[in-house]
Design an enzyme around this catalytic site. Sequence first.
Site, PDB file in Angstrom:
ATOM      1  N   GLU A  95      38.749  40.189  10.117  1.00 14.33           N
ATOM      2  CA  GLU A  95      38.482  41.484  10.934  1.00 14.33           C
ATOM      3  C   GLU A  95      37.577  42.328   9.904  1.00 14.33           C
ATOM      4  OE1 GLU A  95      38.956  42.778  13.532  1.00 14.33           O
ATOM      5  OE2 GLU A  95      40.071  41.354  14.683  1.00 14.33           O
ATOM      6  N   SER A 371      42.526  27.657  59.782  1.00 15.70           N
ATOM      7  CA  SER A 371      42.123  28.140  60.815  1.00 15.70           C
ATOM      8  C   SER A 371      42.084  29.961  60.815  1.00 15.70           C
ATOM      9  CB  SER A 371      42.921  27.950  62.018  1.00 15.70           C
ATOM     10  OG  SER A 371      42.572  26.517  62.403  1.00 15.70           O
TER      11      SER A 371
END
Length: 851
Positions: A95, A371
Amino acid sequence: MTTKQKKKKKKGFTKLLLSLFLISCSLLIIGGITGFALINDAPPLKPSALENAKSSVIYDMNGEEVATISGKEHRLPVKIEDVPQMVQNAFLAVEDARFREHMGIDIMRIGGAVLANIKEGWGAEGGSTITQQVVKNTYLSPDKTLKRKAQEAYLAIKMEEEYTKDEILEIYLNKIYFGHGAYGIGAAAEVYFNKEVKDLTVEEAALLAGLPQRPSGYDPFNYPENAKQRRDIVLSLMEKHNFIPQEKKEQAQSISIKDSLHNEEKKQSYQYFIDYVVEELIAKDIPEDEIFTGGLKIYTTLDPHAQTYTEKVMTGTDSIPFPDNKFKAGVVLLDTKSGAIRAIGGNRDPKAQDVKRGFNYATHIQRQPGSTIKPILAYGPAIEYRQQSTYHQIKDEEIEVDGKTFKNYDDEFHGMMSMREALIESYNIPAIKTFLETDSDQALEFSSKLGINLEHAYPAYAIGGFGDEDGVSPLDMAGAYAAFGNQGTYHEPYTVTKIEYPNGESIEFESEAVKAMEAHTAYMITDMLVDVVQVGTGRLANIEGLPLAGKTGTTNPPEGIEEGSTDSWFVGYTTEYTAAVWSGYPSTSTEQYVKKEDARIARLLFKEIMAEVSKDVETEPFTKPSTVKKVEIDERNGRRASAYTPESRITTELFVAGTTLPTEYVPVQRPEQDNNEVNFTRPDPEPDEETEKEEQNEAENEETDRDTEEEKETAENTEDNEEQEQEETEKEDTEATDENDSNQSDNNEEQQNEQEDEQETSPSQNEGENPEENQGSQQEEDSQQDQGNQEEQDNQNQQENQETTDTNTEDTEVSDETVEQQSTPKKEDNTSEGETNTDSESSKKEVTSSE
């Protein structure tokens, strides 16, 4: 060079220096004024704001607080002296490597970030220091503006003046978010490794240091490979900055991620809904660290009663017999009118519900829809783009597409039938043929407007046989079906209505209304789906007294399974709520699949939830728009019913205003295409065209013959139709006649062949009786019967001729009155599902092979 020239050159150089000085001063003054303006209203550094991260609060649809993101068990602040130097170095390496040297902003890092953004695009690399991140997450809004960056830099410098490096690092390590609801390194060490921070190893510290950049993307529980790659990058950076030697790096990189993880998280109420809220906010570009540590107020669409009840029935009740705990289900409940998600059932296994951000079977799965896709890819586009009626005739027959033969679930062919009957009975071949009559691009367009974006639209897709690259979730299907119940308007499902930041700023969200289809398309599909629930394959999901429409769906099981399926679906809706339910196993095998009796579970779950949420709600019926015409049809000939049509032969169907009743069924002939080459198996081709007069005369003759058959139950009076009458007498009118003008030419050859066969076998069949004498006697009897009914037939023929003319020329005379919720289907009793039986689609193996 002369002395005069030297003086002139010196004078010019002096002017240049003066100009540069004045420009520099001007820039400094302008920059100072601009900088002052940008930082003038920067917030003060309040120590109280730096002490702890702020949990975000979630509110339900009523504005009541229902949960906090990151509970107290995930906030374990630690002192910097309790954080080993090796753990600190892991965070510094990835960082802010020069954290100990800079004054709050790192000029060298900013320069490197600028170059990276120029070369690789804006956002390629950030230049923020740890101090700047603390300031941004504590005091400033997330807006990426010049003003915010200026204030961030100013406050970072100011913080460095008021706090020591160790104090700033301690604040940072206790504030950042690590995923799974844990913020702060103390909570992260417990969640991921069940350890205190002082006991972390170098590889564990590196894994934690890599998480804040993308907590969900580097989640070691769900994405161990991504987490390992990120951890190894952190270890390499630690070596680069001389925090660890190469040998230590290589040793740490060789350790498995999975072996060191530990997960003992507690599940809070409404967890699957909360999980989706987080996913939705991330999709709206709200950073995860702000969601979990920014102290946000998050207002949602959650119905706490519906969510509680959904979670209850998902775990199993006496009325819903789940086969085992491995059997999964996913449920999404929507507000039909707005798309607001009211409840989510993500997993029915109680143990799985104890895992935050776990797999959600309501939103994460991508399965074949069976379906349930037929209204979306077949019948919806046919009505929308071709204005077909619910009575549109389709021949259920053998069909071959690209060398593949498709079947119905019962392995039979049923001849001519209407679109309504095909959908009620969930036959596959009519859906495929309807799909082939519509352009595939139109089918894709129709589905995309309903939020279902597919890569392809092959014929097998019309019955739910999707390829590996396509699939749907209950969330997708609920959003799509809600549009049918909302007069064709689609809303993307959503959970978040507003977020408020601690500084008072807020952002509101809403789902944009999109016109997905015409109102007549939505209503005609809905009217057919009402019949599916009342008399078709979805009867088990029907709720007495509730205006309800819906569709079942199952998908093909692996080879070796005769009666079963891979997926079982039910999607249904009222004007108030829409629910989609999927059930099945994560993976299917011959030992683990949805058995015939288990296919009922999706419908039972739907019924339980829909009945509960609707019991205190005034649910309006579906309203027929003026663009839909309700017509009574004589099912014997496909024309408008007359006063002489027996009531048992009348069926009510829906037509788009402006269209006329067809006089015969003429199949649409599409040009051959690479992916949709189709071969319809027929004895003879249909005639290309006939005159209107011939069609009417043939229809009248056929109607007269059939009325005589119905009233007298005798054979027809001509030798050519003797065999056909014998067959119909044996059936005793148990089903409506399939024959009409359109397939008359198909039957001629069959009748001729059958008569020849009968002549060859008649001596043995009649045991020596004279066929000619019998035939003559029969004709004499028929003639006497016909004379007795001639006057009635003449009157009926005159009436039918007049009504045929009316049907073809005056569509505006069709009744506009509201359609009742139950139309009379062509064959009410010919359903394949008993009152307590399973879905007809799962009673036989259904071919849903994809291209």
